[in-house]
Design a protein around this motif. Structure first.
Motif: not given
Length: 101
Positions: A62, A64-68
């Motif tokens: 999975t 997060d919104k930042r792509g991390r």
């Protein structure tokens, strides 16, 4: 023949015999009996035979919104237990007749 050649030959013979006995591999046991596996890689025991659904879960990454990367999440397997040579229509269509008991 001279005695040195006989001694060297005997030493080579004994060395080869000892190396062959010590280097020999032990015979392996019988191969393990393979479990029936679906196309998704899960055993068939995790599949419902009536509905052809898989009860196994897959680990997905999975983000997060930042792509991390945020870790893993467990999602249900989406396979339908098609293991072949059954016709594909029989897998995705419901049965017309009730099962005979």
């Amino acid at each position: 023949m001279d005695p040195v050649s006989l001694v060297v030959g005997a030493v080579l013979l004994v060395t080869g015999f000892v190396a062959g006995r010590l280097g020999r591999r032990r015979p392996a046991g019988p191969p393990p009996v393979p479990t029936p596996v679906c196309g998704c890689g899960h055993p068939l025991s995790q599949h419902d035979t009536g509905t052809n659904t898989c009860y196994a879960e897959l680990r997905r990454d999975t983000f997060d919104k930042r792509g991390r990367w945020a870790g893993h999440s467990w999602v249900p397997c989406t396979c339908r237990q098609y293991v072949g040579p059954r016709p594909i229509d029989e897998v995705f269509l419901p049965r017309v007749l009730p099962p005979s008991d």
